[in-house]
Design a protein around this motif. Structure first.
Motif, mmCIF file in Angstrom:
data_model
loop_
_atom_site.group_PDB
_atom_site.id
_atom_site.type_symbol
_atom_site.label_atom_id
_atom_site.label_comp_id
_atom_site.label_asym_id
_atom_site.label_seq_id
_atom_site.Cartn_x
_atom_site.Cartn_y
_atom_site.Cartn_z
ATOM 1 N N ARG A 1 0.842 -1.232 0.005
ATOM 2 C CA ARG A 1 0.014 -0.093 -0.061
ATOM 3 C C ARG A 1 0.700 1.258 0.004
ATOM 4 N N GLN A 2 2.046 1.101 0.811
ATOM 5 C CA GLN A 2 2.821 2.379 0.904
ATOM 6 C C GLN A 2 3.590 2.688 -0.639
ATOM 7 N N LEU A 3 4.108 1.583 -1.000
ATOM 8 C CA LEU A 3 4.755 1.716 -2.347
ATOM 9 C C LEU A 3 4.090 2.022 -3.510
ATOM 10 N N ALA A 4 2.941 1.386 -3.772
ATOM 11 C CA ALA A 4 2.210 1.337 -4.830
ATOM 12 C C ALA A 4 0.645 1.802 -4.819
ATOM 13 N N GLY A 5 0.291 2.098 -3.261
ATOM 14 C CA GLY A 5 -1.231 2.444 -3.361
ATOM 15 C C GLY A 5 -2.313 1.092 -3.646
ATOM 16 N N ILE A 6 -1.650 -0.098 -3.715
ATOM 17 C CA ILE A 6 -2.529 -1.037 -3.807
ATOM 18 C C ILE A 6 -3.026 -1.868 -2.663
ATOM 19 N N GLU A 7 -4.350 -2.060 -2.679
ATOM 20 C CA GLU A 7 -4.908 -2.727 -1.343
ATOM 21 C C GLU A 7 -4.777 -4.274 -1.359
ATOM 22 N N THR A 8 -4.852 -4.612 -0.269
ATOM 23 C CA THR A 8 -4.757 -6.465 -0.175
ATOM 24 C C THR A 8 -6.043 -6.755 0.472
ATOM 25 N N ILE A 9 -6.609 -7.618 -0.045
ATOM 26 C CA ILE A 9 -7.770 -8.233 0.428
ATOM 27 C C ILE A 9 -7.316 -9.649 0.926
ATOM 28 N N LEU A 10 -7.586 -10.048 2.259
ATOM 29 C CA LEU A 10 -7.268 -11.234 2.894
ATOM 30 C C LEU A 10 -8.506 -12.019 3.105
ATOM 31 N N LEU A 11 -8.674 -13.075 2.416
ATOM 32 C CA LEU A 11 -9.820 -14.033 2.533
ATOM 33 C C LEU A 11 -9.323 -15.134 3.580
ATOM 34 N N PHE A 12 -10.017 -15.443 4.619
ATOM 35 C CA PHE A 12 -9.767 -16.757 5.491
ATOM 36 C C PHE A 12 -10.262 -17.938 4.793
ATOM 37 N N THR A 13 -9.428 -18.775 5.062
ATOM 38 C CA THR A 13 -9.546 -20.101 4.152
ATOM 39 C C THR A 13 -10.789 -20.512 4.960
ATOM 40 N N GLU A 14 -11.615 -21.358 4.241
ATOM 41 C CA GLU A 14 -12.577 -22.153 4.959
ATOM 42 C C GLU A 14 -12.058 -23.337 6.003
ATOM 43 N N PRO A 15 -12.815 -23.317 6.947
ATOM 44 C CA PRO A 15 -12.292 -24.357 7.977
ATOM 45 C C PRO A 15 -11.864 -25.793 7.412
ATOM 46 N N GLU A 16 -12.544 -26.232 6.636
ATOM 47 C CA GLU A 16 -12.136 -27.652 6.070
ATOM 48 C C GLU A 16 -11.135 -27.684 5.246
ATOM 49 N N LEU A 17 -10.739 -26.467 4.553
ATOM 50 C CA LEU A 17 -9.418 -26.266 3.812
ATOM 51 C C LEU A 17 -8.260 -25.886 4.741
ATOM 52 N N THR A 18 -7.857 -25.712 5.954
ATOM 53 C CA THR A 18 -7.073 -25.099 6.593
ATOM 54 C C THR A 18 -5.820 -26.122 6.353
ATOM 55 N N SER A 19 -5.713 -27.238 6.395
ATOM 56 C CA SER A 19 -4.750 -28.108 6.207
ATOM 57 C C SER A 19 -4.112 -28.432 4.862
ATOM 58 N N VAL A 20 -4.994 -27.961 4.060
ATOM 59 C CA VAL A 20 -4.272 -27.951 2.529
ATOM 60 C C VAL A 20 -3.367 -27.008 2.315
ATOM 61 N N SER A 21 -2.136 -27.618 1.740
ATOM 62 C CA SER A 21 -1.046 -26.840 1.412
ATOM 63 C C SER A 21 -0.465 -27.343 0.290
ATOM 64 N N SER A 22 0.079 -26.339 -0.604
ATOM 65 C CA SER A 22 0.848 -27.056 -1.815
ATOM 66 C C SER A 22 2.285 -27.716 -1.457
ATOM 67 N N THR A 23 2.499 -27.378 -0.115
ATOM 68 C CA THR A 23 3.646 -28.205 0.398
ATOM 69 C C THR A 23 3.368 -29.514 0.606
ATOM 70 N N ILE A 24 2.512 -29.690 1.163
ATOM 71 C CA ILE A 24 1.897 -31.096 1.483
ATOM 72 C C ILE A 24 1.472 -32.017 0.343
ATOM 73 N N VAL A 25 0.972 -31.383 -0.553
ATOM 74 C CA VAL A 25 0.631 -31.879 -1.623
ATOM 75 C C VAL A 25 1.656 -32.116 -2.607
ATOM 76 N N ARG A 26 2.753 -31.485 -2.669
ATOM 77 C CA ARG A 26 3.870 -31.888 -3.481
ATOM 78 C C ARG A 26 4.551 -32.956 -2.823
ATOM 79 N N GLU A 27 4.741 -32.931 -1.349
ATOM 80 C CA GLU A 27 5.267 -34.270 -0.656
ATOM 81 C C GLU A 27 4.562 -35.597 -1.193
ATOM 82 N N LEU A 28 3.093 -35.449 -1.153
ATOM 83 C CA LEU A 28 2.573 -36.820 -1.434
ATOM 84 C C LEU A 28 2.824 -37.023 -2.852
ATOM 85 N N LEU A 29 2.937 -36.038 -3.773
ATOM 86 C CA LEU A 29 3.091 -36.495 -5.094
ATOM 87 C C LEU A 29 4.585 -37.239 -5.251
ATOM 88 N N GLN A 30 5.406 -36.518 -4.403
ATOM 89 C CA GLN A 30 6.879 -37.437 -4.656
ATOM 90 C C GLN A 30 6.760 -38.721 -4.033
#
Length: 150
Positions: free
Chosen positions: A106-135
């Motif tokens: 916001r200070q550097l470019a005047g761009i606002e950030t909108i934070l969306l809280f993850t739906e409770p059933e999705l809080t454990s899902v992360s790309s890191t975990i999915v990558r590990e499962l793929l490996q």
């Protein structure tokens, strides 16, 4: 037009990411999914494959645009004429980090950030975990959007 970027590495794009885009489209006219290229980050999928997977997923949604980028996120936002950054947060730690970055953006470019809280059933899902499962050749179909081709 209200245009937001949704930046990330998306290695891979998960159901959590999909949820953020779906929810952002309820109040944005357009969402540009910015796939960050970070030479310091070791990724599972090459950038071309990540772009292809996400483009295929949104092929019937004209309000979603997929673009790779290798600049600062605020410079990418400016280059696509976006006034907002949308981010999903799963934890308090995510919130603290995103709050700091949002203040700087916001200070550097005047761009606002909108934070969306993850739906409770999705809080454990992360790309890191999915990558590990793929490996380890595990089935990840319940962690990626339906119809996404890995």
């Amino acid at each position: 037009m209200r245009r937001a970027i949704f930046p990330g590495t998306f290695d891979p794009f998960t159901i959590g990411h999909y949820s953020v885009v779906k929810r952002a489209l309820t109040f944005m006219d357009e969402v540009v999914i910015g796939i960050g290229i970070n030479e310091n980050k070791r990724t599972y999928f090459p950038i071309e494959k990540r772009v292809e997977m996400i483009q295929d997923l949104y092929k019937d949604e004209p309000r979603v645009i997929i673009k790779p980028y290798s600049s600062l996120t605020i410079d990418f936002a400016t280059s696509v004429d976006a006034k907002f950054i949308v981010r999903g947060i799963r934890t308090v730690k995510d919130f603290e980090y995103e709050e700091t970055i949002a203040d700087i953006n916001r200070q550097l470019a005047g761009i606002e950030t909108i934070l969306l809280f993850t739906e409770p059933e999705l809080t454990s899902v992360s790309s890191t975990i999915v990558r590990e499962l793929l490996q380890y050749n595990k089935d990840i179909s319940c962690f990626i959007p339906k119809g996404m081709k890995i």
